[in-house]
Design a protein around this motif. Sequence first.
Motif, short mmCIF file in Angstrom:
data_model
loop_
_atom_site.label_atom_id
_atom_site.label_comp_id
_atom_site.label_asym_id
_atom_site.label_seq_id
_atom_site.Cartn_x
_atom_site.Cartn_y
_atom_site.Cartn_z
N SER A 3 0.83 -1.19 0.00
CA SER A 3 0.00 0.00 0.00
C SER A 3 0.87 1.24 0.00
CB SER A 3 -0.94 0.01 1.21
OG SER A 3 -0.19 0.10 2.41
N ASP A 9 -3.77 15.78 0.73
CA ASP A 9 -4.46 15.90 -0.55
C ASP A 9 -3.92 17.09 -1.34
OD1 ASP A 9 -7.69 14.94 0.82
OD2 ASP A 9 -6.05 13.73 0.00
N PHE A 90 1.89 11.57 -7.89
CA PHE A 90 1.56 10.24 -7.40
C PHE A 90 2.83 9.50 -7.00
CE2 PHE A 90 -2.88 9.88 -8.29
CZ PHE A 90 -3.11 10.70 -9.37
N THR A 104 1.42 -0.34 -6.91
CA THR A 104 0.30 0.26 -6.19
C THR A 104 0.55 1.75 -6.08
OG1 THR A 104 -0.11 -1.76 -4.93
CG2 THR A 104 -0.99 0.30 -4.03
N GLY A 106 -0.53 5.72 -4.79
CA GLY A 106 -1.27 6.51 -3.83
C GLY A 106 -2.39 7.28 -4.52
N ASP A 107 -3.17 8.00 -3.73
CA ASP A 107 -4.30 8.74 -4.29
C ASP A 107 -3.92 10.12 -4.80
OD1 ASP A 107 -6.81 7.34 -2.07
OD2 ASP A 107 -6.15 6.74 -4.08
N GLN B 37 -8.70 5.01 -13.60
CA GLN B 37 -8.45 6.11 -12.68
C GLN B 37 -9.74 6.89 -12.45
OE1 GLN B 37 -5.63 9.19 -13.87
NE2 GLN B 37 -5.19 9.70 -11.74
N ASN B 38 -10.23 6.83 -11.23
CA ASN B 38 -11.38 7.64 -10.84
C ASN B 38 -10.91 9.00 -10.36
OD1 ASN B 38 -13.74 5.88 -11.20
ND2 ASN B 38 -12.77 4.59 -9.65
N GLY B 40 -9.85 11.97 -8.36
CA GLY B 40 -9.33 12.11 -7.01
C GLY B 40 -8.63 10.88 -6.47
N GLN B 41 -8.39 9.91 -7.34
CA GLN B 41 -7.73 8.69 -6.91
C GLN B 41 -6.56 8.35 -7.84
OE1 GLN B 41 -10.48 5.46 -6.37
NE2 GLN B 41 -11.95 6.73 -5.27
N GLY B 42 -5.70 7.46 -7.35
CA GLY B 42 -4.61 6.99 -8.16
C GLY B 42 -5.06 5.90 -9.11
N GLU B 44 -5.66 2.38 -10.75
CA GLU B 44 -5.85 1.03 -10.22
C GLU B 44 -5.68 0.04 -11.37
OE1 GLU B 44 -9.44 2.77 -7.44
OE2 GLU B 44 -9.60 0.72 -8.20
#
Lengths: 115, 114
Positions: A3, A9, A90, A104, A106-107, B37-38, B40-42, B44
């Motif tokens: 992870s 943010d 990212f 993997t 990050g957001d 990719q959605n 606001g997200q990284g 997937e």
Amino acid sequence: AQSVAQPEDQVNVAEGNPLTVKCTYSVSGNPYLFWYVQYPNRGLQFLLKYITGDNLVKGSYGFEAEFNKSQTSFHLKKPSALVSDSALYFCAVRESHTNAGKSTFGDGTTLTVKP
Amino acid sequence: EAGVVQSPRYKIIEKKQPVAFWCNPISGHNTLYWYLQNLGQGPELLIRYENEEAVDDSQLPKDRFSAERLKGVDSTLKIQPAELGDSAVYLCASSPGDRGNEQYFGPGTRLTVT
């Protein structure tokens, strides 16, 4: 399971000031670590990576990152920010000793550099 | 060096319709990835290919999603039928194959399902 956490943010800095974008990771073995940048309506672009060796790695556009194994961190840094550095960043991790090859991400952290 | 090419860049379809995305990786890159990719997200991972073999498709919703990489070069990702929740950006990436190598991303396809 591996992870990545990017705890912020949003990061705001003034042009000319140093910037840091934080990343921590979790893997079962040794990590391969990557930073990517994404500009609006564009795909991700590679900035830098840590594979092995020197903990301080240098990449594109004056960015650098320091691998800290004890803190499981790989923070992105730049000594003097530019307005053009404003983008979405990212962090990504991949476990080095498996054949899975899965990264993997990050957001993401939105960096805004103000003139 | 040409980058990863994706088409179309944008697609708007009604739910229950099929849709397909195409990707041409960088020449010589034997590893190809499809990501979702959605906002606001990284990214997937949906599926990863080593040459023409799908080596990781554990995150691909196989009831409606399918992918192929014939001849180990370009690839197609298909959704049939599309659902409202499939609205996202679909990214294709390629790499020379070694785990330590970075990935090169295409610009993505922004899918809107209405």
